[in-house]
Write a protein that holds these residues in place. Structure first.
Motif, short mmCIF file in Angstrom:
data_model
loop_
_atom_site.label_atom_id
_atom_site.label_comp_id
_atom_site.label_asym_id
_atom_site.label_seq_id
_atom_site.Cartn_x
_atom_site.Cartn_y
_atom_site.Cartn_z
N PRO B 173 43.25 32.77 47.86
CA PRO B 173 42.25 31.81 47.36
C PRO B 173 42.71 30.40 47.76
O PRO B 173 43.87 30.03 47.51
CB PRO B 173 42.30 32.00 45.84
N THR B 222 35.90 31.60 50.50
CA THR B 222 36.68 30.92 49.46
C THR B 222 38.18 31.06 49.68
O THR B 222 38.97 30.48 48.94
CB THR B 222 36.35 31.56 48.09
N HIS B 223 38.56 31.87 50.66
CA HIS B 223 39.98 32.18 50.89
C HIS B 223 40.44 31.62 52.23
O HIS B 223 39.64 31.39 53.14
CB HIS B 223 40.20 33.70 50.88
#
Lengths: 271, 271
Positions: B173, B222-223
């Motif tokens: 993340p 998102t990572h």
């Protein structure tokens, strides 16, 4: 013409290395080469090199391996831009069949294509950090060599290499021992945390005032003796191993590398 | 009769090792042997062992050396009370002149007095710490093998061993990347901190969805992809070195040691 420790210490690190190479300085290196790893050095014939390297891997506290030469190549290129292991140590001990045969300022005459040089991290590195924390290191303040002792602390053998570990000792104000432990543990390439604290008899040191190498230090009752694994351990080990030839630095007079002492891996990086 | 990953993972570490020794488990070891170092393994003829050990010393991020056998002795006594390198890995790759020739569950038939086994730390070790910090590691949660890629990241050569480093990749993340870096840097014997963060093209990885070893993973926006040096590096290196024989673990299936993963030195201590 020899230069004094005080004169040399005032020079930049490059100039210190150059004076050593030229044979102008043949004494101890405590406090020199600030900010970079110093190294103990062991040079063996290639036939013994694999076992010696195993010994280092199995005994990382006394023998934290920070560099290995190619066989026959005196340029230790992983430790600096221009390090010649034949000339760049202030003084060398030459052992034949385990006995000290000679001490010389360079080994150009006996280097050959069959030799392998090993560099091991050195406690001088973490002494900078002790000094910066305001913990006095007596032998540096007083221009002498740290006292070193043979002990019964076990090493894991490899081939002919076996025997007790050598330790270096510093008298630390008793209330600051925990802090000295924490500081040194941050430098695993420089022997890391101590191997013993307090009673010297517990590790078979008979008399602290008579070190096996280096100089004795005052022992005020307000201080505690703290013992770190020492890169002179191979010099005790090779007495037993009886190699036909083995060359080391003279204890106290180390190789000054160009690897920053806070590097996470012991490799010289071109800037 | 083979046991499944889920069955094996529920057993204690001793029983996991025993099942592997008996050939009952031949798959990946992510998440097994909790609390102890896992190891990549490379086995070479003695004539190449010194150069391979130099390669490890010069490239400690991909090849953090945690154990070396005596020549011809399959008992890796510094890593556990009873570790037989001929049987204690789930699956072995056998390379001849750099080419993968066979994959087998044990090497009793080809072990001989001239071989030397090397154990290198493994990223599985720090994955435990990531999981404990609440950072999900997708390939563990999903019972697959971490994706691994060849790269152009330079290694320092030693003898015939030279070439680009292999990396393993984890999608982290984005807001927790700094934390993942800090956690892994505490495990220098398990590859330490990442060697690259972000753009795969910068290290010459053409397509993240097609790893060279292991299984692809989802890549949510998102990572961030985070790359660690990988103990499979020798398997890429030996392609170039073309040793007559070289044996490794099958990527993903590691040696489970008995050395605690928070040990300051990689040595098994009898309790």
């Amino acid at each position: 013409m020899l230069v004094s420790y005080q004169t040399l210490r005032a020079r930049p690190a490059d100039a210190q290395r150059q004076a050593i190479r030229l044979g102008e300085y043949q004494s101890h290196t405590a406090g020199l080469g600030k900010g970079c790893l110093q190294a103990n050095v062991v040079i063996t014939p290639a036939a013994y090199a694999l076992d010696f390297m195993r010994f280092c891997q199995r005994n990382p506290k006394p023998c934290p391996l920070i560099g290995v030469s190619d066989t026959g190549n005196p340029d230790m290129f992983t430790l600096g831009a221009d390090i010649d292991i034949r000339t760049d140590i202030p003084a060398y001990n030459i052992y034949r069949y385990g006995e000290l045969a000679d001490t010389v300022p360079d080994i150009r005459a006996i280097w050959n294509d069959d030799l392998v040089a090993f560099a091991l991290g050195c406690s001088f590195t973490f002494e900078h950090a002790l000094l910066e924390a305001g913990i006095d290191v007596w032998h540096i303040s007083n221009n002498s060599t740290v006292p070193m002792y043979r002990t019964s602390i076990f090493t894991v053998p490899a081939g002919p290499f076996r025997g007790g570990s050598v330790v270096s000792m510093r008298m630390i104000p008793s209330e600051r021992v925990d802090e000295a432990v924490a500081i040194s543990s941050r430098f695993p390439l420089a022997h890391g945390s101590p191997v013993h604290i307090g009673d010297p008899a517990a590790i078979d040191i008979a008399d602290l005032s008579r070190p096996d190498w280096g100089d004795p230090v005052p022992m005020p009752v307000t201080h505690t003796p703290v013992f770190w694994a020492c890169g002179v351990t191979p010099q005790a080990i090779i007495r037993n191993a009886k190699l036909p030839i083995c060359i080391t630095h003279k204890p106290g007079t180390m190789l000054l590398t160009e690897v920053p002492d806070d590097a996470d891996v012991p490799l010289f990086q071109k800037s």
